[in-house]
Design an enzyme around this catalytic site. Structure first.
Site, PDB file in Angstrom:
ATOM      1  CG  HIS A   1      84.574  23.470 128.430  1.00  0.00           C
ATOM      2  ND1 HIS A   1      84.402  24.490 127.722  1.00  0.00           N
ATOM      3  CD2 HIS A   1      84.350  23.806 129.908  1.00  0.00           C
ATOM      4  CE1 HIS A   1      83.815  25.224 128.387  1.00  0.00           C
ATOM      5  NE2 HIS A   1      83.897  25.228 129.604  1.00  0.00           N
TER       6      HIS A   1
ATOM      7  CG  ASP B   1      84.700  25.690 124.647  1.00  0.00           C
ATOM      8  OD1 ASP B   1      85.232  26.583 125.148  1.00  0.00           O
ATOM      9  OD2 ASP B   1      84.484  24.674 125.071  1.00  0.00           O
TER      10      ASP B   1
END
Length: 353
Positions: A217, A190
């Site tokens: 996530h 990310d």
């Protein structure tokens, strides 16, 4: 050294113990096998090393000078990947381990365990669709870690990370080995995506951009803190919404582009190695190693949360707070927490049921 001993030494990394060779008199046992001049370093195991993430991850870890021993475990194809990787002219010893009977041998004495094992996302699948398969895999692997290398740092990649990290924690608690400083869900992809996408919008070098990404996530739990970007950047509201959406849905972008042939494996392997290297530098004693990860946390009321952590000799030395948030980020935080709460509870319940 006679020729048979030399052959045994060279072959050792391809033939770990228990690979149908115990007691056959061949001598092809797992003995020390290192290129002359190899430097001491850390012992690393990759569980799921023959998969789409595992193979490039194994290759990149073989290139890391901080790795002295690299154990590659999988339920299928581990010997082939091991043979291939072992031909690279870097100093790490590579050994392969195939199937459940060799899992404990693969883990014994490890300093760092990286888990990319599990099935990948396919078009139309959410990370929660993966839960029933990957949850069982992570539980089994965590039980072996608790038994064989309870003090190792554990990096979990297997999705859904928002649930698999709590699963591992519950397994370790049951075994009496849980150390919140040692267990980390890898959310580095990310951050890598955020750095890349911000650099594209602002015409910067992505290597010089650092975007904190907090929360979790998956989807809306991925919260990029664009107000805290380094170097400082000024975004329009439209840019903020575009970047946040693209960072949150980066995985889906790759799944759809691959059209049924896989998910984000190469960029995930890159991000995993970037994070693993940070962990190893922390274990070595390097100062000021700060990355984002999904960890046991008191930053919010949730038991797990992704935020900046400082890595050190014991794993996590410090978990940092969120810092100042703007109104858009505060709204995003509330959405993230609501979604995260259910995902965490799902992982905990899976082990306790």
């Amino acid at each position: 050294m006679d020729p048979n001993q030399r052959i045994a030494r060279i072959s050792a990394h391809l033939n770990p113990p228990n690979l149908n060779q115990i007691g056959d008199g061949s001598g092809l046992r797992s003995v020390g096998c290192r290129a002359k001049g190899g430097s001491p370093g850390f012992k690393v195991a990759i569980l799921g090393a023959a998969g789409g993430i595992g193979q490039p991850l194994a290759m990149l870890m073989k290139m890391n000078p901080l790795v002295s021993v690299l154990h590659l475990y999988d339920v299928a194809n581990a010997p082939g990947v091991t043979a291939d990787i072992s031909h690279m002219d870097t100093s790490a010893i590579v050994r392969g381990f195939l199937g459940q009977p060799q899992l404990e041998e693969a883990l014994t004495g490890m300093d760092l365990v990286i888990i990319p094992a599990g099935v990948p996302r396919k078009p139309g699948m959410t990370r929660d669709d993966l839960f029933n398969i990957n949850a069982g895999i992570v539980r089994t692997l965590s039980e072996a870690i608790a038994k064989c290398c309870p003090k190792a740092v554990v990096n979990i990649i297997s999705n859904p990370v928002n649930s698999t990290v709590p699963i591992a924690a519950e397994v370790f608690k049951k075994a009496g080995t849980f150390d919140p400083k040692k267990l980390m869900g890898v959310t580095m992809l990310d951050v890598v995506r955020a750095n890349t996408f911000v650099a594209e919008v602002m015409s910067l070098d992505p290597r010089e951009v650092n975007v904190p990404v907090v929360g979790g996530h998956a989807g809306v739990t991925i919260l990029p803190l664009l107000s805290q970007v380094k170097p400082p950047c000024s975004f329009t509201q439209k840019e903020i919404e575009y970047l946040t959406d693209r960072i949150q849905n980066g995985g889906t972008e790759v799944v759809e582009a691959k059209a049924g042939t896989g998910s984000a494996t190469l960029s995930m392997a890159y991000a995993a190695v970037k994070f693993a290297d940070a962990c190893l530098r922390g274990l070595r004693g390097d100062a000021d190693i700060v990355e984002c990860a999904f960890v046991a946390s008191h930053v919010t009321e949730l038991p797990f949360f992704a935020s900046k952590v400082r890595l050190g000799r014991c794993g996590i030395d410090e978990v940092y707070g969120l810092g100042p948030l703007n109104e858009y980020e505060r709204m995003g935080l509330e959405k993230a927490k609501k979604e995260l709460q259910g995902s965490i509870a799902k992982g905990v319940t899976f082990v306790k049921k």
